[in-house]
Design a protein around this motif. Structure first.
Motif, PDB file in Angstrom:
ATOM      1  N   LEU B  39      28.421  45.663  48.784  1.00  0.00           N
ATOM      2  CA  LEU B  39      29.780  46.081  48.420  1.00  0.00           C
ATOM      3  C   LEU B  39      29.878  46.265  46.925  1.00  0.00           C
ATOM      4  O   LEU B  39      30.425  47.245  46.419  1.00  0.00           O
ATOM      5  CB  LEU B  39      30.762  45.021  48.931  1.00  0.00           C
ATOM      6  N   LEU B  40      29.330  45.307  46.219  1.00  0.00           N
ATOM      7  CA  LEU B  40      29.388  45.392  44.762  1.00  0.00           C
ATOM      8  C   LEU B  40      28.663  46.637  44.261  1.00  0.00           C
ATOM      9  O   LEU B  40      29.125  47.320  43.351  1.00  0.00           O
ATOM     10  CB  LEU B  40      28.754  44.133  44.154  1.00  0.00           C
ATOM     11  N   ASP B  41      27.543  46.933  44.911  1.00  0.00           N
ATOM     12  CA  ASP B  41      26.800  48.132  44.497  1.00  0.00           C
ATOM     13  C   ASP B  41      27.615  49.386  44.727  1.00  0.00           C
ATOM     14  O   ASP B  41      27.671  50.277  43.875  1.00  0.00           O
ATOM     15  CB  ASP B  41      25.491  48.220  45.297  1.00  0.00           C
ATOM     16  N   ILE B  42      28.243  49.408  45.904  1.00  0.00           N
ATOM     17  CA  ILE B  42      29.058  50.599  46.211  1.00  0.00           C
ATOM     18  C   ILE B  42      30.141  50.775  45.166  1.00  0.00           C
ATOM     19  O   ILE B  42      30.378  51.882  44.657  1.00  0.00           O
ATOM     20  CB  ILE B  42      29.709  50.450  47.611  1.00  0.00           C
ATOM     21  N   ILE B  43      30.785  49.672  44.875  1.00  0.00           N
ATOM     22  CA  ILE B  43      31.888  49.768  43.924  1.00  0.00           C
ATOM     23  C   ILE B  43      31.343  50.167  42.557  1.00  0.00           C
ATOM     24  O   ILE B  43      31.939  50.961  41.829  1.00  0.00           O
ATOM     25  CB  ILE B  43      32.636  48.434  43.877  1.00  0.00           C
ATOM     26  N   SER B  62      42.822  49.494  47.956  1.00  0.00           N
ATOM     27  CA  SER B  62      42.273  48.174  47.616  1.00  0.00           C
ATOM     28  C   SER B  62      43.277  47.080  47.903  1.00  0.00           C
ATOM     29  O   SER B  62      42.936  46.015  48.401  1.00  0.00           O
ATOM     30  CB  SER B  62      41.876  48.156  46.146  1.00  0.00           C
ATOM     31  N   GLU B  63      44.553  47.392  47.616  1.00  0.00           N
ATOM     32  CA  GLU B  63      45.581  46.383  47.902  1.00  0.00           C
ATOM     33  C   GLU B  63      45.641  46.107  49.389  1.00  0.00           C
ATOM     34  O   GLU B  63      45.761  44.973  49.825  1.00  0.00           O
ATOM     35  CB  GLU B  63      46.932  46.883  47.423  1.00  0.00           C
ATOM     36  N   SER B  64      45.536  47.179  50.153  1.00  0.00           N
ATOM     37  CA  SER B  64      45.599  46.984  51.604  1.00  0.00           C
ATOM     38  C   SER B  64      44.417  46.167  52.070  1.00  0.00           C
ATOM     39  O   SER B  64      44.546  45.298  52.920  1.00  0.00           O
ATOM     40  CB  SER B  64      45.635  48.338  52.295  1.00  0.00           C
ATOM     41  N   LYS B  65      43.271  46.417  51.453  1.00  0.00           N
ATOM     42  CA  LYS B  65      42.088  45.647  51.850  1.00  0.00           C
ATOM     43  C   LYS B  65      42.262  44.189  51.523  1.00  0.00           C
ATOM     44  O   LYS B  65      41.947  43.306  52.298  1.00  0.00           O
ATOM     45  CB  LYS B  65      40.843  46.185  51.102  1.00  0.00           C
ATOM     46  N   LYS B  66      42.845  43.954  50.319  1.00  0.00           N
ATOM     47  CA  LYS B  66      43.104  42.567  49.902  1.00  0.00           C
ATOM     48  C   LYS B  66      44.014  41.881  50.900  1.00  0.00           C
ATOM     49  O   LYS B  66      43.781  40.775  51.328  1.00  0.00           O
ATOM     50  CB  LYS B  66      43.762  42.589  48.510  1.00  0.00           C
ATOM     51  N   PRO B  94      40.949  62.327  58.470  1.00  0.00           N
ATOM     52  CA  PRO B  94      39.837  61.386  58.264  1.00  0.00           C
ATOM     53  C   PRO B  94      40.064  60.580  56.989  1.00  0.00           C
ATOM     54  O   PRO B  94      40.657  61.052  56.023  1.00  0.00           O
ATOM     55  CB  PRO B  94      38.624  62.315  58.114  1.00  0.00           C
ATOM     56  N   LEU B  95      39.595  59.374  57.008  1.00  0.00           N
ATOM     57  CA  LEU B  95      39.731  58.519  55.832  1.00  0.00           C
ATOM     58  C   LEU B  95      38.612  58.813  54.869  1.00  0.00           C
ATOM     59  O   LEU B  95      37.619  59.468  55.184  1.00  0.00           O
ATOM     60  CB  LEU B  95      39.660  57.059  56.270  1.00  0.00           C
ATOM     61  N   ASN B  96      38.805  58.288  53.697  1.00  0.00           N
ATOM     62  CA  ASN B  96      37.799  58.408  52.659  1.00  0.00           C
ATOM     63  C   ASN B  96      36.510  57.737  53.137  1.00  0.00           C
ATOM     64  O   ASN B  96      36.528  56.569  53.498  1.00  0.00           O
ATOM     65  CB  ASN B  96      38.323  57.693  51.409  1.00  0.00           C
ATOM     66  N   PRO B  97      35.426  58.432  53.150  1.00  0.00           N
ATOM     67  CA  PRO B  97      34.178  57.811  53.641  1.00  0.00           C
ATOM     68  C   PRO B  97      33.750  56.609  52.826  1.00  0.00           C
ATOM     69  O   PRO B  97      33.208  55.637  53.347  1.00  0.00           O
ATOM     70  CB  PRO B  97      33.150  58.947  53.560  1.00  0.00           C
ATOM     71  N   GLU B  98      34.026  56.662  51.525  1.00  0.00           N
ATOM     72  CA  GLU B  98      33.695  55.515  50.678  1.00  0.00           C
ATOM     73  C   GLU B  98      34.451  54.274  51.131  1.00  0.00           C
ATOM     74  O   GLU B  98      33.908  53.179  51.219  1.00  0.00           O
ATOM     75  CB  GLU B  98      34.044  55.830  49.225  1.00  0.00           C
ATOM     76  N   LEU B  99      35.777  54.521  51.403  1.00  0.00           N
ATOM     77  CA  LEU B  99      36.596  53.405  51.834  1.00  0.00           C
ATOM     78  C   LEU B  99      36.078  52.860  53.161  1.00  0.00           C
ATOM     79  O   LEU B  99      36.059  51.652  53.397  1.00  0.00           O
ATOM     80  CB  LEU B  99      38.048  53.851  51.977  1.00  0.00           C
ATOM     81  N   VAL B 100      35.658  53.777  54.002  1.00  0.00           N
ATOM     82  CA  VAL B 100      35.167  53.342  55.316  1.00  0.00           C
ATOM     83  C   VAL B 100      33.950  52.457  55.142  1.00  0.00           C
ATOM     84  O   VAL B 100      33.819  51.400  55.752  1.00  0.00           O
ATOM     85  CB  VAL B 100      34.823  54.575  56.188  1.00  0.00           C
ATOM     86  N   LYS B 101      33.069  52.935  54.252  1.00  0.00           N
ATOM     87  CA  LYS B 101      31.857  52.141  54.032  1.00  0.00           C
ATOM     88  C   LYS B 101      32.191  50.789  53.441  1.00  0.00           C
ATOM     89  O   LYS B 101      31.644  49.760  53.839  1.00  0.00           O
ATOM     90  CB  LYS B 101      30.940  52.909  53.073  1.00  0.00           C
ATOM     91  N   ALA B 102      33.166  50.802  52.485  1.00  0.00           N
ATOM     92  CA  ALA B 102      33.565  49.535  51.869  1.00  0.00           C
ATOM     93  C   ALA B 102      34.136  48.599  52.922  1.00  0.00           C
ATOM     94  O   ALA B 102      33.845  47.404  52.947  1.00  0.00           O
ATOM     95  CB  ALA B 102      34.587  49.816  50.766  1.00  0.00           C
ATOM     96  N   ALA B 103      34.934  49.199  53.806  1.00  0.00           N
ATOM     97  CA  ALA B 103      35.540  48.384  54.863  1.00  0.00           C
ATOM     98  C   ALA B 103      34.475  47.766  55.744  1.00  0.00           C
ATOM     99  O   ALA B 103      34.530  46.577  56.096  1.00  0.00           O
ATOM    100  CB  ALA B 103      36.484  49.248  55.691  1.00  0.00           C
ATOM    101  N   GLU B 118      36.819  45.305  60.975  1.00  0.00           N
ATOM    102  CA  GLU B 118      36.623  46.667  60.476  1.00  0.00           C
ATOM    103  C   GLU B 118      37.712  47.590  60.987  1.00  0.00           C
ATOM    104  O   GLU B 118      38.308  48.366  60.230  1.00  0.00           O
ATOM    105  CB  GLU B 118      35.251  47.174  60.922  1.00  0.00           C
ATOM    106  N   SER B 119      37.948  47.459  62.274  1.00  0.00           N
ATOM    107  CA  SER B 119      38.980  48.343  62.831  1.00  0.00           C
ATOM    108  C   SER B 119      40.332  48.048  62.225  1.00  0.00           C
ATOM    109  O   SER B 119      41.124  48.962  61.948  1.00  0.00           O
ATOM    110  CB  SER B 119      39.022  48.198  64.352  1.00  0.00           C
ATOM    111  N   GLU B 120      40.612  46.786  62.009  1.00  0.00           N
ATOM    112  CA  GLU B 120      41.908  46.431  61.413  1.00  0.00           C
ATOM    113  C   GLU B 120      42.039  47.005  60.017  1.00  0.00           C
ATOM    114  O   GLU B 120      43.083  47.563  59.641  1.00  0.00           O
ATOM    115  CB  GLU B 120      42.037  44.909  61.366  1.00  0.00           C
ATOM    116  N   LEU B 121      40.971  46.877  59.249  1.00  0.00           N
ATOM    117  CA  LEU B 121      41.025  47.399  57.882  1.00  0.00           C
ATOM    118  C   LEU B 121      41.246  48.898  57.891  1.00  0.00           C
ATOM    119  O   LEU B 121      42.051  49.423  57.109  1.00  0.00           O
ATOM    120  CB  LEU B 121      39.709  47.067  57.166  1.00  0.00           C
ATOM    121  N   LEU B 122      40.552  49.571  58.791  1.00  0.00           N
ATOM    122  CA  LEU B 122      40.711  51.019  58.855  1.00  0.00           C
ATOM    123  C   LEU B 122      42.124  51.390  59.245  1.00  0.00           C
ATOM    124  O   LEU B 122      42.713  52.333  58.721  1.00  0.00           O
ATOM    125  CB  LEU B 122      39.705  51.600  59.865  1.00  0.00           C
TER     126      LEU B 122
END
Lengths: 128, 334
Positions: B39-43, B62-66, B94-103, B118-122
């Motif tokens: 995750l850190l690498d992705i970010i 990010s807030e939603s993820k938090k 479609p969602l941002n693929p980056e966000l999906v990967k982060a999720a 994962e599904s909840e985050l998405l």
């Protein structure tokens, strides 16, 4: 003199409430002279406004003199007890007409009695 | 502490669509790295972008993820999987693929059900996208509609002067109330009426509860009064101490209420001008002559008197009026 003093002391004692709950209402004045004084005070209060206004017309240098004479007659026609001059500041407890201190409405003898028994707030025997 | 670390990282970062997905996927394949590291690498790979809109979106994501993280950590895993799947199928965008990967990375890092998280985050992300889109289009509260109905009010100089003069006027009618400033609100709306136009739905209608009308007891009978008096007399205990005695005295009116209010019993609602400007009461009198002179002196004296109420002063003047009317014949002779 001693009998009179005893009399009013007893009367004063009678005014102390026997029981704190039902408040005793004083139904008698000390004497008839006090009652007449009370009546005079009531009447003076009722006619005070009228007397003030009629006197304002009388003691005037602007209005014609005939009007003032008529006003004179009117004020003389009012009941005699309605004038404030007839009120006498008697002692509240003994109805003594003379020797009454205005601040406490008490005659000098009663005042001295209460002051000596430490029942007058802030009053002390003078010594200097 | 892990969540806080992650959140700080996310806040600092700003993402763009043009990052390297291949590099990220390569790294994800590395089994040796922990999910957190991934995750850190992705970010860390995410580039900084200039446009503010993207940044907003990312922040919201990010807030939603938090929020999702906090929620998941606090709650037990609930049966929200089917919800997520239905939502996934419904949304076309479609969602941002980056966000999906982060999720997915976050989900794998957490100890709970990975698929579920994962599904909840998405789902959260999707919801946020929706709201931002809605707000952009202006769907929720249409301020434009509200403002379109309003117009800038222009006052003519005549109207302005009328308003000022209306304030200065002191005309009173018999009830000592101002006549002039009685303009209704409808006056200001000349060209537009108040009830025309679309409903703006800004305010919710307050539900007017039917006022609970108490059962009006017919005037209490004498027996009721006597009973009440008896009860009060029986239950009235002698005061146990000085405080209760003072309370009793205050109720009876022997003792004043503290802190002392100097205006107890004095309900003078009249303004100062009603005390001072008393010429209007002099209308019944002749305009010239000694009587007028006399009455003007009376009024001068009354205006300086702070002890009488307005009513008493008016009565004073009316008494004089009556008196002089009775003496009219006498005055005519003079």
């Amino acid at each position: 003199m001693a009998a009179a003093a005893l009399c009013w002391a007893l009367r004063a004692a009678r005014q102390v409430l026997p029981s704190p709950c039902p408040r005793q209402v004083r139904s008698y004045y000390v004497d008839w002279r006090m009652l007449r004084d009370v009546k005079r005070r009531k009447m003076a209060y009722e006619h005070a406004d009228e007397r003030l206004r009629i006197n304002a017309i009388r003691k005037n240098s602007i209005l014609p003199r005939e009007l003032q004479e008529v006003a004179d007659k009117e004020i003389a026609a009012l009941p005699r007890d309605s004038c404030p001059v007839r009120i006498r500041n008697r002692c509240v407890l003994t109805s003594r007409p003379r020797g009454v201190k205005r601040r406490w409405r008490l005659s000098r003898i009663v005042f001295r009695h209460f002051a000596d028994h430490a029942q007058m707030s802030g009053v002390q025997r003078a010594m200097w | 502490s892990t969540s806080s670390v992650l959140s700080t990282d996310k806040d600092k970062s700003a993402a763009s669509k043009d990052s390297t997905p291949e590099g990220a996927s390569k790294r994800q394949e590395d089994g040796a790295e922990t999910p957190k590291q991934q995750l850190l690498d992705i970010i860390g790979n995410m580039k900084v972008e200039v446009s503010y809109r993207k940044k907003l979106q990312q922040l919201k994501a990010s807030e939603s993820k938090k929020q999702a993280l906090n929620k998941l950590e606090g709650l037990d895993s609930e049966g929200s999987v089917p919800q997520g799947t239905t939502e996934d199928t419904q949304r076309g965008k479609p969602l941002n693929p980056e966000l999906v990967k982060a999720a997915s990375a976050i989900a794998s890092s957490l100890p709970r059900n990975k698929k579920q998280t994962e599904s909840e985050l998405l789902a959260q992300l999707r919801r946020h996208e929706e709201t931002t889109d809605k707000q952009k289009k202006g769907g929720t509260i249409n301020i434009r509609n509200v403002i379109s109905e309003m117009t800038v009010k222009r006052q003519t100089p005549a109207q302005r002067s009328a308003r000022i003069s209306g304030r200065i006027s002191l005309e009173l009618d018999e009830d000592d109330r101002r006549i002039r400033p009685e303009r209704s609100s409808a006056q200001s709306v000349d060209s537009r009426s108040l009830k025309v136009g679309k409903r703006l739905n800004i305010f919710t209608k307050a539900s007017t509860e039917p006022e609970h009308a108490l059962k009006t007891v017919s005037s209490p009978t004498i027996w009721d009064l006597e009973f009440a008096k008896e009860v009060a007399a029986v239950t009235a205990q002698p005061p146990r101490n000085g405080f209760e005695e003072m309370i009793q005295w205050t109720k009876e009116g022997i003792l004043w209420e503290f802190p002392i209010d100097n205006e107890v019993g004095m309900e003078d609602d009249a303004e100062f001008h009603e005390h001072i400007f008393l010429e209007k009461h002099l209308e019944g009198f002749p305009k010239e002559g000694p009587i007028r002179h006399f009455m003007e002196l009376v009024i001068c004296g009354l205006s300086k008197n702070p002890y009488l109420s307005v009513k008493q002063k008016v009565e004073h003047i009316e008494w004089f009026q009556k008196y002089f009317e009775e003496k009219k014949e006498l005055l005519q002779e003079i």
